[in-house]
Motif scaffolding. Structure first.
Motif, PDB file in Angstrom:
ATOM      1  N   LEU A 138       0.764  -1.978   0.091  1.00  0.00           N
ATOM      2  CA  LEU A 138      -0.476  -0.188   0.083  1.00  0.00           C
ATOM      3  C   LEU A 138       0.858   1.354  -0.045  1.00  0.00           C
ATOM      4  N   TRP A 139       1.863   1.035   0.396  1.00  0.00           N
ATOM      5  CA  TRP A 139       2.978   2.366   1.439  1.00  0.00           C
ATOM      6  C   TRP A 139       2.854   2.359  -0.749  1.00  0.00           C
ATOM      7  N   ASP A 140       3.709   1.644  -1.049  1.00  0.00           N
ATOM      8  CA  ASP A 140       4.656   1.718  -2.245  1.00  0.00           C
ATOM      9  C   ASP A 140       3.823   2.285  -3.719  1.00  0.00           C
ATOM     10  N   LYS A 141       2.410   2.058  -3.226  1.00  0.00           N
ATOM     11  CA  LYS A 141       1.821   2.373  -4.102  1.00  0.00           C
ATOM     12  C   LYS A 141       1.255   3.585  -4.300  1.00  0.00           C
ATOM     13  N   TYR A 142       0.779   4.015  -2.477  1.00  0.00           N
ATOM     14  CA  TYR A 142       0.516   5.147  -2.440  1.00  0.00           C
ATOM     15  C   TYR A 142       1.833   6.463  -2.925  1.00  0.00           C
ATOM     16  N   ASP A 143       3.092   5.807  -2.569  1.00  0.00           N
ATOM     17  CA  ASP A 143       4.470   6.638  -2.658  1.00  0.00           C
ATOM     18  C   ASP A 143       5.120   7.136  -4.350  1.00  0.00           C
ATOM     19  N   GLU A 144       4.582   5.949  -5.786  1.00  0.00           N
ATOM     20  CA  GLU A 144       3.958   6.021  -6.743  1.00  0.00           C
ATOM     21  C   GLU A 144       3.820   7.325  -6.838  1.00  0.00           C
ATOM     22  N   ALA A 165      -6.218  -0.918  -4.094  1.00  0.00           N
ATOM     23  CA  ALA A 165      -5.448  -1.398  -3.281  1.00  0.00           C
ATOM     24  C   ALA A 165      -6.293  -1.562  -1.075  1.00  0.00           C
ATOM     25  N   LEU A 166      -6.298  -0.038  -1.788  1.00  0.00           N
ATOM     26  CA  LEU A 166      -6.858   0.335  -0.105  1.00  0.00           C
ATOM     27  C   LEU A 166      -8.563  -0.380   0.563  1.00  0.00           C
ATOM     28  N   ILE A 167      -8.760  -0.594  -0.499  1.00  0.00           N
ATOM     29  CA  ILE A 167     -10.552  -0.987  -0.034  1.00  0.00           C
ATOM     30  C   ILE A 167     -10.126  -2.713   0.093  1.00  0.00           C
ATOM     31  N   SER A 168      -8.935  -3.189  -0.798  1.00  0.00           N
ATOM     32  CA  SER A 168      -8.677  -5.057  -0.407  1.00  0.00           C
ATOM     33  C   SER A 168      -7.947  -4.907   1.058  1.00  0.00           C
ATOM     34  N   ALA A 169      -7.535  -3.992   0.923  1.00  0.00           N
ATOM     35  CA  ALA A 169      -6.466  -4.035   2.248  1.00  0.00           C
ATOM     36  C   ALA A 169      -7.125  -3.769   4.003  1.00  0.00           C
ATOM     37  N   LYS A 210     -15.162   8.013   3.382  1.00  0.00           N
ATOM     38  CA  LYS A 210     -14.142   8.580   2.680  1.00  0.00           C
ATOM     39  C   LYS A 210     -13.750   7.932   1.546  1.00  0.00           C
ATOM     40  N   LEU A 211     -14.209   6.567   1.421  1.00  0.00           N
ATOM     41  CA  LEU A 211     -14.325   5.865  -0.188  1.00  0.00           C
ATOM     42  C   LEU A 211     -15.069   6.748  -0.882  1.00  0.00           C
ATOM     43  N   LEU A 212     -16.425   7.460  -0.510  1.00  0.00           N
ATOM     44  CA  LEU A 212     -16.703   8.117  -1.289  1.00  0.00           C
ATOM     45  C   LEU A 212     -16.188   8.927  -1.949  1.00  0.00           C
ATOM     46  N   ALA A 213     -15.864   9.845  -0.695  1.00  0.00           N
ATOM     47  CA  ALA A 213     -14.621  11.288  -1.336  1.00  0.00           C
ATOM     48  C   ALA A 213     -13.958  11.252  -2.393  1.00  0.00           C
ATOM     49  N   CYS A 214     -13.153   9.816  -2.294  1.00  0.00           N
ATOM     50  CA  CYS A 214     -12.416   9.566  -2.982  1.00  0.00           C
ATOM     51  C   CYS A 214     -12.966   9.124  -4.843  1.00  0.00           C
ATOM     52  N   VAL A 234      -7.288   3.770   6.016  1.00  0.00           N
ATOM     53  CA  VAL A 234      -7.193   2.155   6.345  1.00  0.00           C
ATOM     54  C   VAL A 234      -5.870   2.020   7.285  1.00  0.00           C
ATOM     55  N   MET A 235      -4.117   2.332   6.719  1.00  0.00           N
ATOM     56  CA  MET A 235      -3.406   2.040   7.617  1.00  0.00           C
ATOM     57  C   MET A 235      -3.537   1.777   8.653  1.00  0.00           C
TER      58      MET A 235
END
Length: 255
Positions: A138-144, A165-169, A210-214, A234-235
């Motif tokens: 998750l961190w890696d995807k977000y960092d990208e 990925a955040l939903i799955s996590a 938070k998901l709907l905001a995205c 999520v973290m």
């Protein structure tokens, strides 16, 4: 009998007299009444264990698209075990809530009973080792995503990859069955829709907001603000994460 039912029966006539045939199940939108002109007819065909082959195919019958699988019993049981291990109820939901169309020797009923038991079982929580790598990825995807934004590139492709990925996590951290992505918005916002799809384990309103905001963010700035809030939420649900302290360590066998 409706036209789609006539087409379905015509399709099944190809298989019901085969010596390997055990049963057939209708699932998907035609069992919930949510079908549209874009919907296909989802059919699960079950065969004997000694049939020696499996198939996943599509075909048109009288203008209706049949999407079907053919598997021996043991293959379906393998898939069910894998779904449980990966916090999914895909086959379980199909067999419990689908419509049995044919059941030559009682196999379909037994599979339904097994799936009903599976749905009532809690998922086995992921190990701390596995959870640590979920958070690392998750961190890696977000960092990208942050890197793309900082360099002024388009972010949308990576943005939606991070959302997914955040939903799955989150569902993995909470040991909840994953919802189908194509239906996640109505599942989370329409109780009647969720009921028709037999969704029982629901996340709190904070997650949905938070998901709907995205999903509703329009500008690049709004998207980055929304994804930051969702990522942090999520973290925290996973116990927190500090990349500077990440250590994916476990003992393995010596060879």
């Amino acid at each position: 009998m409706q036209k789609w039912e006539i087409a379905l029966n015509k399709f099944l006539e190809r298989y019901i007299h085969e010596p390997w045939f055990e049963g057939a199940l209708l699932c998907g939108s035609y069992t919930t009444g949510n079908q549209t002109k874009f919907s296909d007819i989802d059919v699960v065909i079950v065969g004997k264990n000694n049939m020696g082959w499996q198939e996943k195919s599509n075909c048109y019958v009288d203008g209706f698209l049949m999407e079907y699988t053919i598997n021996p019993i043991y293959k379906l049981e393998e898939y069910m075990a894998t779904y449980m291990k990966n916090h999914r109820h895909i086959d379980q939901n199909m067999f419990v809530y689908g419509k049995i169309l044919h059941d030559k020797n009682g196999v379909m009923k037994k599979l339904r009973q097994k799936c009903a038991r599976d749905i009532k079982k809690p998922f086995k929580p992921y190990s701390e080792y596995t959870k640590s790598f979920i958070k690392y990825h998750l961190w890696d995807k977000y960092d990208e995503l942050l890197s793309l934004d900082a360099r002024g590139y388009h972010i949308d492709m990576q943005y939606w990859a991070v959302v997914d990925a955040l939903i799955s996590a989150y569902y993995d951290f909470k040991n909840m069955p994953h919802p189908p992505r194509s239906k996640i918005e109505p599942i989370l916002t329409d109780p009647e829709f969720a009921k028709r799809y037999h969704i029982q384990a629901m996340p709190p309103k904070t997650f949905t907001d938070k998901l709907l905001a995205c999903m509703n963010a329009k500008s690049k700035t709004a998207k980055m603000d929304a994804i930051k809030a969702f990522y942090n939420y999520v973290m925290r649900a996973g116990g927190g994460f500090d990349i500077g302290k990440f250590r994916g360590y476990q003992k393995i066998e010596k060879r």
